[in-house]
Design a protein around this motif. Structure first.
Motif, short mmCIF file in Angstrom:
data_model
loop_
_atom_site.label_atom_id
_atom_site.label_comp_id
_atom_site.label_asym_id
_atom_site.label_seq_id
_atom_site.Cartn_x
_atom_site.Cartn_y
_atom_site.Cartn_z
N MET A 1 0.85 -1.19 0.00
CA MET A 1 0.00 0.00 0.00
C MET A 1 0.88 1.25 0.00
O MET A 1 1.90 1.30 0.68
N ALA A 2 0.50 2.21 -0.76
CA ALA A 2 1.26 3.44 -0.88
C ALA A 2 1.19 4.25 0.41
O ALA A 2 0.15 4.30 1.07
N THR A 3 2.30 4.86 0.74
CA THR A 3 2.32 5.78 1.86
C THR A 3 2.24 7.20 1.32
O THR A 3 2.54 7.44 0.14
N VAL A 4 1.87 8.13 2.18
CA VAL A 4 1.84 9.54 1.79
C VAL A 4 3.22 9.96 1.31
O VAL A 4 3.37 10.65 0.29
N LYS A 5 4.25 9.52 2.01
CA LYS A 5 5.62 9.87 1.64
C LYS A 5 5.93 9.39 0.22
O LYS A 5 6.50 10.14 -0.58
N GLN A 6 5.55 8.16 -0.12
CA GLN A 6 5.80 7.64 -1.46
C GLN A 6 5.04 8.44 -2.52
O GLN A 6 5.60 8.78 -3.57
N VAL A 7 3.78 8.71 -2.26
CA VAL A 7 2.96 9.48 -3.22
C VAL A 7 3.60 10.84 -3.47
O VAL A 7 3.76 11.26 -4.62
N LEU A 8 3.98 11.53 -2.41
CA LEU A 8 4.56 12.87 -2.57
C LEU A 8 5.94 12.82 -3.21
O LEU A 8 6.28 13.69 -4.02
N GLU A 9 6.75 11.82 -2.90
CA GLU A 9 8.07 11.69 -3.54
C GLU A 9 7.92 11.51 -5.04
O GLU A 9 8.64 12.13 -5.83
N ILE A 10 6.99 10.66 -5.45
CA ILE A 10 6.76 10.43 -6.88
C ILE A 10 6.25 11.71 -7.53
O ILE A 10 6.73 12.10 -8.60
N ALA A 11 5.30 12.38 -6.90
CA ALA A 11 4.76 13.63 -7.47
C ALA A 11 5.84 14.70 -7.59
O ALA A 11 5.92 15.39 -8.61
N ARG A 12 6.69 14.83 -6.58
CA ARG A 12 7.75 15.85 -6.63
C ARG A 12 8.73 15.59 -7.77
O ARG A 12 9.24 16.53 -8.38
N LYS A 13 9.00 14.33 -8.07
CA LYS A 13 9.91 14.00 -9.17
C LYS A 13 9.33 14.41 -10.52
O LYS A 13 10.07 14.55 -11.50
N GLU A 14 8.02 14.60 -10.59
CA GLU A 14 7.37 14.97 -11.85
C GLU A 14 7.28 16.48 -12.06
O GLU A 14 6.92 16.93 -13.15
N LEU A 15 7.64 17.27 -11.04
CA LEU A 15 7.58 18.73 -11.18
C LEU A 15 8.37 19.17 -12.41
O LEU A 15 9.49 18.71 -12.64
N GLY A 16 7.77 20.01 -13.22
CA GLY A 16 8.41 20.52 -14.42
C GLY A 16 8.10 19.73 -15.68
O GLY A 16 8.40 20.20 -16.78
N THR A 17 7.49 18.56 -15.55
CA THR A 17 7.12 17.79 -16.74
C THR A 17 6.08 18.58 -17.54
O THR A 17 5.13 19.12 -16.97
N MET A 18 6.29 18.65 -18.84
CA MET A 18 5.42 19.44 -19.71
C MET A 18 4.85 18.60 -20.84
O MET A 18 5.48 17.65 -21.28
N GLU A 19 3.69 19.00 -21.31
CA GLU A 19 3.14 18.38 -22.51
C GLU A 19 3.92 18.90 -23.71
O GLU A 19 4.49 19.99 -23.66
N SER A 20 3.96 18.10 -24.76
CA SER A 20 4.71 18.51 -25.94
C SER A 20 4.02 17.99 -27.19
O SER A 20 3.73 16.80 -27.28
#
Length: 158
Positions: A1-20
């Motif tokens: 089961m996902a933890t809050v820490k895991q969810v936020l770590e994954i989301a933070r790694k995606e910061l800056g991703t853009m559509e192209s």
């Protein structure tokens, strides 16, 4: 089961991703969600981003939809205890302008969330900006918070 820490770590790694290209809604979260490459105005991706984050963390959301209102309605109908008034990190925020994100922090009258398909700062689109960004918004813009990892309350046996 996902933890809050895991969810936020994954989301933070995606910061800056853009559509192209820009304004196309062509982005990896949509490709994952729809199972094929899509583009065009029929494919806003803020909810596809949220769905992707939870799936990557090993906690696929129990209702698969690209619609913010459909997810909220599903939780209200089937897991109302998961629709909460006070946000915590890892909650899904549903805004009153048809947008969503994952709560990172709650302040006095504001929340900070990591959101897909928005724009940085207060400039530009609030709900269809083409980028994963951290946004701080007033709680007056919030319709509801969903706590995906909430436990269903058991009714006592008589």
């Amino acid at each position: 089961m996902a933890t809050v820490k895991q969810v936020l770590e994954i989301a933070r790694k995606e910061l800056g991703t853009m559509e192209s290209p820009a304004n196309s809604n062509n982005v990896k979260y949509n490709t994952w969600f729809y199972g094929r490459k899509v583009s065009g105005s029929s494919y806003p991706w803020c909810m596809a981003f949220v769905q992707w984050i939870f799936a990557q963390a090993g906690k696929k959301l129990p209702y698969t939809t690209a619609s913010c209102s459909a997810l909220l309605n599903w939780y209200r109908k089937t897991q109302p205890a998961c629709v909460v008034k006070s946000p915590q990190p890892g909650d899904i925020v549903i805004y009153n302008f048809g947008h969503t994100g994952i709560v990172e922090a709650a302040g006095s009258g504001t929340i900070t969330a990591i959101e897909g398909n928005t724009s940085p700062g207060s400039a530009g689109s609030q709900s269809n900006g083409g980028m994963v960004c951290r946004r701080t918004r007033k709680t007056s813009a919030v319709t509801a918070y969903i706590r995906p990892n909430c436990e269903k309350e058991e009714k006592p046996m008589d």
